[in-house]
Design a protein around this motif. Structure first.
Motif, short mmCIF file in Angstrom:
data_model
loop_
_atom_site.label_atom_id
_atom_site.label_comp_id
_atom_site.label_asym_id
_atom_site.label_seq_id
_atom_site.Cartn_x
_atom_site.Cartn_y
_atom_site.Cartn_z
N ASP A 1 11.88 -19.63 14.21
CA ASP A 1 12.80 -19.64 12.79
C ASP A 1 12.12 -21.04 12.06
OD1 ASP A 1 14.18 -17.54 12.94
OD2 ASP A 1 16.04 -18.60 13.60
N LEU A 2 11.79 -22.15 12.76
CA LEU A 2 11.37 -23.25 12.25
C LEU A 2 9.76 -23.15 11.69
CD1 LEU A 2 12.35 -26.33 14.27
CD2 LEU A 2 13.16 -25.81 11.82
N THR A 3 9.32 -22.26 12.53
CA THR A 3 7.48 -21.96 12.00
C THR A 3 7.61 -21.01 10.90
OG1 THR A 3 7.09 -21.97 14.39
CG2 THR A 3 5.48 -20.96 12.89
N GLU A 4 8.50 -20.04 10.84
CA GLU A 4 8.66 -19.27 9.62
C GLU A 4 9.04 -20.07 8.37
OE1 GLU A 4 10.88 -15.25 8.03
OE2 GLU A 4 11.25 -15.99 10.09
N ILE A 5 10.06 -20.99 8.66
CA ILE A 5 10.60 -21.88 7.30
C ILE A 5 9.38 -22.80 6.83
CG2 ILE A 5 11.96 -23.82 6.95
CD1 ILE A 5 14.22 -22.44 8.75
N LEU A 6 8.69 -23.46 7.98
CA LEU A 6 7.63 -24.20 7.43
C LEU A 6 6.48 -23.88 6.76
CD1 LEU A 6 7.65 -26.52 10.82
CD2 LEU A 6 8.09 -27.20 8.53
N ASN A 7 6.26 -22.53 7.17
CA ASN A 7 5.29 -21.90 6.59
C ASN A 7 5.68 -21.54 5.02
OD1 ASN A 7 3.09 -21.77 8.55
ND2 ASN A 7 4.02 -20.19 9.47
#
Length: 238
Positions: A188-194
């Motif tokens: 989830d964090l990877t998607e949000i950061l991107n």
């Protein structure tokens, strides 16, 4: 034998004088070996000046949320609050923001310069009942393209062209957290950061780089401009 030896010495001296004379008539950038040491100094001085300027200009504040716009932290809080699984997280904190070593590379034709701006920080997520859910180390890269442009008075300046962030450049390393939640949270964090980093890059990082170019030492910037106009490759630092 003496006369022959003297003639050889004379010819050698004459050749040296001719070479020195011809070198004086050439622009320094075209003299063989004239740039052997200066490119290294130019690259080092330019990257050092950019790095100091980015730090003094508040780049790290734009990560930690100390700036007026809330920076990356503000963007993250806005987005995580809209995600069902993450909307109960009441404490989202960015610590240890850092600017890593800048890298420089030129385009194949030598007329553009690419500045790699690597950033790092630690992201902490906490929930009301569970306490600390996850602590991760995040690394990301921004690439700013520098090129020469002419103003209305035909004066040449150094300016930012494209300024990009590649989604694949976000690297997350887990420092600690609940085992059964780690994979879900990291994804989830990877998607949000991107989703939020491009906005950070376009609204804060790139304008800061562009503003810095007009504040750097004039001689230093002119040295960069001269190399780019002629298409001379002066840097391999990446």
């Amino acid at each position: 034998m003496f006369q022959i030896g003297g003639l050889i010495v004379f010819c050698g001296l004459l050749a040296q004088l001719e070479a020195q004379s011809s070198s004086q008539d050439l622009p320094s950038s075209l003299i063989p070996g004239a740039l052997a040491s200066s490119p290294t100094d130019l690259v080092g001085n330019f990257t050092n000046a950019l790095g100091k300027g980015l730090l003094s200009g508040g780049l790290l504040d734009s990560l930690s949320g100390k700036g007026s716009s809330g920076g990356l932290l503000g963007l993250l809080e806005k987005l995580t609050s809209a995600i069902p699984f993450l909307n109960n997280i009441v404490d989202l904190k960015i610590t240890n923001p850092e600017l890593l070593e800048l890298g420089l590379a030129q385009s194949p034709d030598g007329h553009r310069l690419y500045v790699n701006i690597p950033l790092g920080f630690v992201l902490n997520l906490k929930a009301p009942l569970l306490g600390s859910l996850l602590k991760v180390s995040v690394k990301l890269n921004t690439t700013a393209e520098l090129l020469t442009v002419k103003d209305e008075e035909q004066k040449v300046h150094l300016a930012v062209g494209d300024c990009t962030h590649s989604p694949g450049n976000v690297k997350i390393s887990v420092l600690n957290g609940y085992g059964f939640l780690i994979r879900m949270l990291v994804d989830d964090l990877t998607e949000i950061l991107n989703k939020v980093i491009p906005e950070l890059v376009q609204k804060q990082v790139c304008p800061l780089v562009n503003a810095l170019l007009s504040q750097l030492d004039v001689t230093l910037v002119q040295g960069i401009i001269d190399q780019l106009i002629q298409g001379l490759h002066f840097t391999i630092k990446i």
